[in-house]
Design a protein around this motif. Structure first.
Motif, PDB file in Angstrom:
ATOM      1  N   VAL A  10      25.553 -54.848  -0.745  1.00 22.44           N
ATOM      2  CA  VAL A  10      26.134 -54.447  -1.824  1.00 22.44           C
ATOM      3  C   VAL A  10      26.989 -53.118  -1.558  1.00 22.44           C
ATOM      4  CG1 VAL A  10      24.497 -55.594  -3.459  1.00 22.44           C
ATOM      5  CG2 VAL A  10      23.912 -52.924  -2.487  1.00 22.44           C
ATOM      6  N   LEU A  11      27.678 -52.650  -2.351  1.00 22.47           N
ATOM      7  CA  LEU A  11      28.338 -51.380  -2.527  1.00 22.47           C
ATOM      8  C   LEU A  11      27.297 -50.185  -2.715  1.00 22.47           C
ATOM      9  CD1 LEU A  11      31.622 -52.087  -4.835  1.00 22.47           C
ATOM     10  CD2 LEU A  11      31.570 -52.023  -2.273  1.00 22.47           C
ATOM     11  N   ASP A  12      27.744 -49.083  -1.557  1.00 19.35           N
ATOM     12  CA  ASP A  12      26.725 -48.032  -2.043  1.00 19.35           C
ATOM     13  C   ASP A  12      26.839 -47.490  -3.277  1.00 19.35           C
ATOM     14  OD1 ASP A  12      25.213 -45.772  -1.565  1.00 19.35           O
ATOM     15  OD2 ASP A  12      26.590 -44.809  -0.072  1.00 19.35           O
ATOM     16  N   PRO A  13      25.909 -47.387  -4.167  1.00 22.57           N
ATOM     17  CA  PRO A  13      25.748 -46.875  -5.419  1.00 22.57           C
ATOM     18  C   PRO A  13      26.433 -45.523  -5.517  1.00 22.57           C
ATOM     19  CG  PRO A  13      23.845 -47.949  -5.135  1.00 22.57           C
ATOM     20  CD  PRO A  13      24.536 -48.039  -3.864  1.00 22.57           C
ATOM     21  N   ASP A  14      25.869 -44.378  -4.440  1.00 19.16           N
ATOM     22  CA  ASP A  14      26.097 -43.167  -4.497  1.00 19.16           C
ATOM     23  C   ASP A  14      27.925 -43.082  -4.464  1.00 19.16           C
ATOM     24  OD1 ASP A  14      23.526 -42.450  -4.896  1.00 19.16           O
ATOM     25  OD2 ASP A  14      23.213 -42.487  -2.635  1.00 19.16           O
TER      26      ASP A  14
END
Length: 88
Positions: A10-14
């Protein structure tokens, strides 16, 4: 016993939050995808927790093999991370 943990990247949420707060997050024409290719990808947090639970079962004395599977291209970093935390 065999324990199989399915993982996804997944894409890094930060990083997504940082792009959104700076106003640099661009949504694609389809309305569902993000156009930035510079956002780092990493293993889903829930999948990491599943690997940890499987490792705790193994460490408790149950004889088992912890396998990690995923679908996609160029998942070398994702699978290396799973190996680094202790998956077989």
């Amino acid at each position: 016993m065999r324990i199989v943990v399915c993982v996804k990247e997944v894409l890094d949420p930060d990083a997504v939050d940082a792009y959104a707060l700076s106003g640099g997050l661009v949504i694609g024409d389809d309305g569902t995808s993000i156009t930035q290719s510079t956002i780092p990808r990493l293993m889903n947090g829930y999948d990491e927790q599943a690997i940890e639970a499987a490792l705790r079962i193994r460490d408790a004395g149950t004889e088992c093999t912890v396998s990690v599977v995923s679908i996609g291209t160029d998942l070398t970093a994702l699978l290396r991370h799973a190996l680094a935390v202790g998956a077989d």
